[in-house]
Scaffold this active site. Structure first.
Site, PDB file in Angstrom:
ATOM      1  N   LYS A  70       0.847  -1.476  -0.289  1.00  0.00           N
ATOM      2  CA  LYS A  70      -0.181  -0.348  -0.511  1.00  0.00           C
ATOM      3  C   LYS A  70       0.735   1.837  -0.169  1.00  0.00           C
ATOM      4  O   LYS A  70       0.086   2.435  -0.553  1.00  0.00           O
ATOM      5  CB  LYS A  70      -1.240  -0.192   1.011  1.00  0.00           C
ATOM      6  CG  LYS A  70      -2.249  -0.821   0.774  1.00  0.00           C
ATOM      7  CD  LYS A  70      -2.945  -1.012   1.890  1.00  0.00           C
ATOM      8  CE  LYS A  70      -4.252  -2.200   1.996  1.00  0.00           C
ATOM      9  NZ  LYS A  70      -4.988  -1.526   2.818  1.00  0.00           N
ATOM     10  N   ASP A 106      -9.966   3.156   1.304  1.00  0.00           N
ATOM     11  CA  ASP A 106     -10.263   2.098   2.933  1.00  0.00           C
ATOM     12  C   ASP A 106     -10.696   3.460   4.032  1.00  0.00           C
ATOM     13  O   ASP A 106     -11.704   3.443   4.624  1.00  0.00           O
ATOM     14  CB  ASP A 106      -8.326   1.979   3.887  1.00  0.00           C
ATOM     15  CG  ASP A 106      -8.352   1.075   3.121  1.00  0.00           C
ATOM     16  OD1 ASP A 106      -8.750  -0.001   2.608  1.00  0.00           O
ATOM     17  OD2 ASP A 106      -7.047   1.215   2.845  1.00  0.00           O
TER      18      ASP A 106
END
Ligand code: ATR
Length: 283
Positions: A70, A106
């Site tokens: 990420k 997210d």
């Protein structure tokens, strides 16, 4: 039906075998009758750059990025959205005019189950100080939270995150308290929202809870990011005292739906989100 026009979507990570993202996205593709297909690709760190190059050659429509890429993926992309840049984390890559642009859904996914809840003038206690906590804090600030209290097993990490939040997110109303302290007890007493971002309670240690049950109260909303098991010890104890609860599947679905809409431009109706949840639970 897969044909010569089918566009490829996917997720890259390592390990990846446990991911439920293929089921989530292929369910949406099927029920919205779209011509996409979503697959999981194992990407050991040493192969990441080659894999991204391969995606460029294949003209994929977009892909998700998960642990451990990420943060490192950014250098392989052509640009970042403002939130991905601020958070220093990408979970979704959108292809726009052949450019690979990193986004972060997210925090949007985290807010999804809170969409009908007003967090202005509210206090939240966040447990944990890892990557997940950073995204959650960003989301809570976007939603206008008044005060944040951060707790972590390793207090120095919580202090470092609080400093980062102040510097990068421009949010000052954040305090750090020690875990298992009286201060934590009072912080939870005064809070309306408690979020667990740690892995405490995750299978196989399902009997563990990140806070003592005596700290919970009926005015609290308890949100656990753990989704294996879906009803954690923390959520069980929260229900017992009459607190409202949100499980980790809500965030998982929220981040997926937000990514899916970016790639396909499709609106995902609430009824489909509900049936998707039922489908994922029975897998
Ligand atoms: P993520 O990106 O999912 O947030 P992470 O960066 O590894 O993952 O962070 C995990 C969080 O869970 C950390 O806050 C960690 O606490 P430490 O900073 O003290 O390591 C917390 N955590 C993990 N196991 C824990 C345990 N048994 N008790 C308390 N906290 C725990």
């Amino acid at each position: 039906m897969i044909d010569a026009r089918t566009k490829l979507l996917g997720v890259i990570g390592d390990p990846i075998e446990h991911s439920r993202s293929p089921q989530l996205h292929n369910y949406l593709i099927k029920h919205l009758n779209l011509n996409f297909c979503y697959l999981a690709f194992k990407a050991p760190p040493a192969q990441l750059a080659r894999l991204v190059d391969g995606f460029r050659a294949m003209d994929v429509a977009g892909f998700n990025v998960t642990v451990p890429h990420k943060e490192t993926i950014a250098s392989l992309l052509d640009g970042l959205s403002q939130d991905a840049d601020t958070l220093g984390a990408v979970n979704t890559v959108v292809v726009e005019n052949e450019k690979f642009v990193g986004h972060n859904t997210d925090w949007i996914g985290f807010l999804h189950p809170l969409s009908k809840i007003d967090l202005q003038n509210q206090r939240a206690v966040v447990l944990g100080a890892g990557g997940a906590a950073k995204g959650i804090i960003y989301g809570l600030i976007q939603k206008g939270i008044d005060q944040l209290i951060l707790v972590n097993r390793t207090t120095s990490k919580a202090e470092a995150l609080a400093a980062h939040v102040q510097e990068r997110f421009g949010f000052d109303a954040m305090t750090v308290v020690e875990s298992e302290s009286e201060a934590l007890k009072f912080a939870i007493q005064d809070a309306q929202l408690l979020v667990n971002t740690t892995s405490v309670g995750m299978w196989p240690e399902v009997e563990q809870s990140p806070v003592e049950s005596s700290m919970l109260h009926p005015e609290l909303m308890v949100y656990d990011l753990v989704y294996n098991p879906l009803e954690t010890q923390l959520l069980k104890e929260a229900k017992q005292v009459g607190a409202r609860t949100i499980d980790g599947l809500g965030m998982f679905i929220g981040q997926g739906v937000a990514a899916f809409s970016k790639w396909t431009k499709a609106e995902v109706p609430a009824s489909l989100v509900h049936s998707l949840r039922d489908y994922l639970i029975q897998l």
